[in-house]
Design an enzyme around this catalytic site. Structure first.
Site, PDB file in Angstrom:
ATOM      1  N   MET A  77      41.382  54.388   4.852  1.00 23.16           N
ATOM      2  CA  MET A  77      40.489  53.234   4.837  1.00 23.16           C
ATOM      3  C   MET A  77      40.988  52.154   3.870  1.00 23.16           C
ATOM      4  O   MET A  77      41.911  52.359   3.097  1.00 23.16           O
ATOM      5  CB  MET A  77      39.080  53.679   4.452  1.00 23.16           C
ATOM      6  CG  MET A  77      38.438  54.642   5.435  1.00 23.16           C
ATOM      7  SD  MET A  77      36.792  55.169   4.936  1.00 23.16           S
ATOM      8  CE  MET A  77      35.859  53.638   5.102  1.00 23.16           C
ATOM      9  N   HIS A  78      40.329  50.999   3.947  1.00 19.64           N
ATOM     10  CA  HIS A  78      40.391  49.927   2.944  1.00 19.64           C
ATOM     11  C   HIS A  78      41.684  49.105   2.913  1.00 19.64           C
ATOM     12  O   HIS A  78      41.742  48.094   2.221  1.00 19.64           O
ATOM     13  CB  HIS A  78      40.168  50.479   1.529  1.00 19.64           C
ATOM     14  CG  HIS A  78      38.995  51.394   1.384  1.00 19.64           C
ATOM     15  ND1 HIS A  78      37.726  51.044   1.792  1.00 19.64           N
ATOM     16  CD2 HIS A  78      38.902  52.656   0.878  1.00 19.64           C
ATOM     17  CE1 HIS A  78      36.902  52.047   1.519  1.00 19.64           C
ATOM     18  NE2 HIS A  78      37.590  53.040   0.987  1.00 19.64           N
ATOM     19  N   ASP A 233      38.977  57.748   7.884  1.00 24.23           N
ATOM     20  CA  ASP A 233      39.421  59.137   7.821  1.00 24.23           C
ATOM     21  C   ASP A 233      38.301  60.114   7.488  1.00 24.23           C
ATOM     22  O   ASP A 233      38.182  61.174   8.106  1.00 24.23           O
ATOM     23  CB  ASP A 233      40.593  59.302   6.850  1.00 24.23           C
ATOM     24  CG  ASP A 233      40.355  58.672   5.484  1.00 24.23           C
ATOM     25  OD1 ASP A 233      39.243  58.158   5.227  1.00 24.23           O
ATOM     26  OD2 ASP A 233      41.291  58.677   4.666  1.00 24.23           O
TER      27      ASP A 233
END
Length: 479
Positions: A77-78, A233
């Site tokens: 992520m991110h 995830d």
């Protein structure tokens, strides 16, 4: 048949699942991380494509490609993947564990609108402060930016030609109104962006597009293969282990450590540094405590010793009372509950008796205490669970699982042998998108065994955790 693709930090995994949810085959390809400066963490998106090609190629040699009806996506992520108007990558992707934007994160977090709308602290690891860092430090790159994609959604662009993300991954950007499951134009404007910079949003179990005909032909797949929305995830892993109902949670001991609890409603408490995000399934949310170094901490210390993690932990024997030596596992800062990008790891209370095994135990205990911090943060928001499933590479160590169960005073269920992580959850989401089925497919795996806490030691480890919390306050004064 459904394929799940999981774009991790250290590699890409591809997994094939049949209509009965049996895993037929899997394959992977490694990735590396670039760390040009302290606190920086980057990858080249082109490397994601190359690794995915390699993993899919190896997978398809083990199955009948013509039987594939769907592909689901999961990923780290991110990350901030910046594209120009022609979908060319403008710079390496700033990853989830890149903390260079701590000043930008603090500035955005000082605006009450961010916590009010997202329900979360603006962590340095989130996408919004990373893009704000680019705007301040690389203005020529920012000026060319036409689209911002999360890592797995860059794979989707390659697979489908579509700019799309799912709710669970988008919730970790710092731009999503998590309650409304939509982009916040107010928050985008605060970072010089508009809705046009963002991908279209779908639920993780929805159809996000279809496989491009040229890829289908190259791989021997049928035309019209469905690409599901997928998930970040951890949300995808939750679908994989069946953590989709309140009262259930999973502990992931991977590179990072995650304590993930499903919730039926959105009830954020940003001050606790708990992540309150959309789940990968419609009308569901979750809360999550995250530490940045779990197996990463053990791997680091084992490398310092010149050993493998397996050898470093081989002679620990039965669980003993906590070590006097403390280890604070903040190798790259920490999220829950501290939101501290600048703190760094430390050993404390070393003595003449601090041999290799004592220091290895301190590392394992430090990660366990950090997970306890996450559990306490979730509990402070009212989120509790009576079932905890352990997954991730670290759960292969019975010693470590027993230790954490004792620190949490909570039994930890270990599923039967199998891969129930992000790739499996992504494959399930792919099957949901292709068949129209939903959460009924996300059943927990059978439990192989339950690791019970050692209740003769729970009090001692509670005292150890209190010392650990005090040590953090001391360490904070030093940085």
């Amino acid at each position: 048949m459904s394929i799940g693709l999981d774009l991790g930090t250290s590699g890409v995994k591809a997994l094939a699942m049949d209509e009965h949810q049996n895993i037929l085959a899997s394959a992977g390809a490694a990735l590396t991380v670039s760390r040009p400066h302290d606190g920086w963490s980057e990858q080249e998106p082109a490397d994601w494509i190359a690794a995915t090609e390699q993993a899919i190629g190896a997978l398809l040699r083990q199955i009948d490609p013509a039987s594939v009806m769907s592909i689901g996506l999961s990923g780290q992520m991110h990350g901030a993947t910046l594209l120009d108007a022609g979908d060319r990558v403008l710079r390496p992707c700033l990853l989830w564990n890149d903390t260079r934007s701590h000043a930008e994160a603090a500035k955005l977090d000082a605006d009450p609108a961010f916590r009010a709308i997202t329900g979360n602290i603006v962590f340095p690891g989130f996408t919004a402060p990373k893009v704000e860092w680019v705007r301040r430090n690389e203005p020529e790159i920012f000026a060319q930016t036409a689209k911002i994609l999360l890592p797995k959604d860059y794979l989707r662009l390659w697979l489908t030609g579509e700019h799309v993300s799912d709710m669970s991954d988008a919730a970790g950007t710092g731009w999503l109104s998590v309650a409304d499951r939509d982009w916040s134009e107010r928050l985008l404007a605060e970072t010089g962006l508009t809705r046009a910079h963002m991908p279209r949003l779908v639920e993780g179990s929805d159809v996000s597009g279809h496989l491009r005909p040229e890829l289908a032909a190259r791989w021997g797949l049928s035309e019209g293969v469905v690409i599901a929305g997928g998930g970040g995830d951890n949300a995808a892993s939750a679908v994989g282990v069946g953590v989709v109902k309140p009262g259930t949670a999973f502990l992931s001991l991977g590179t990072s450590g995650v304590l993930f609890a499903a919730t039926e409603r959105f009830h954020p408490d940003a001050a606790a540094a708990v992540h309150s995000f959309c789940h990968a399934l419609p009308d569901r949310w979750h809360q999550m405590g995250v530490i940045l170094a779990a197996t990463d901490a053990l791997n680091w210390f084992a490398q310092v010793l010149g050993l493998s993690p397996e050898v470093a932990t081989r002679d620990l024997g039965d669980l003993q009372a906590p070590s006097r030596t403390l280890f604070l596992p903040y190798l790259g800062g920490e999220r829950t509950p501290h939101n501290d990008a600048q703190v760094r790891a430390s050993f404390l209370h070393l003595g003449h008796d601090s041999d290799r095994d004592a220091m290895v135990c301190a590392v394992l205990e430090g990660v366990g205490y950090a997970i306890r911090d996450c559990r306490d943060a979730l509990a402070s928001t009212g989120t509790r669970f009576d079932r905890l499933i352990g997954v991730g590479g670290g759960t292969r160590s019975d010693y470590w699982v027993k230790l954490i169960a004792t620190i949490l005073d909570q039994p930890i269920e270990l599923p039967v042998a199998g891969d129930f992580g992000g790739a499996f959850g992504a494959a399930r989401l792919g099957m949901m998108a292709a068949t129209g089925q939903g959460a009924e497919l996300a059943v927990p795996p059978r439990t192989e065994r339950v690791i019970e806490p050692d209740r003769m030691l729970t009090g001692a480890f509670a005292e150890g955790h209190a010392r650990y919390r005090t040590a953090y306050q001391t360490l904070k004064l030093l940085h």
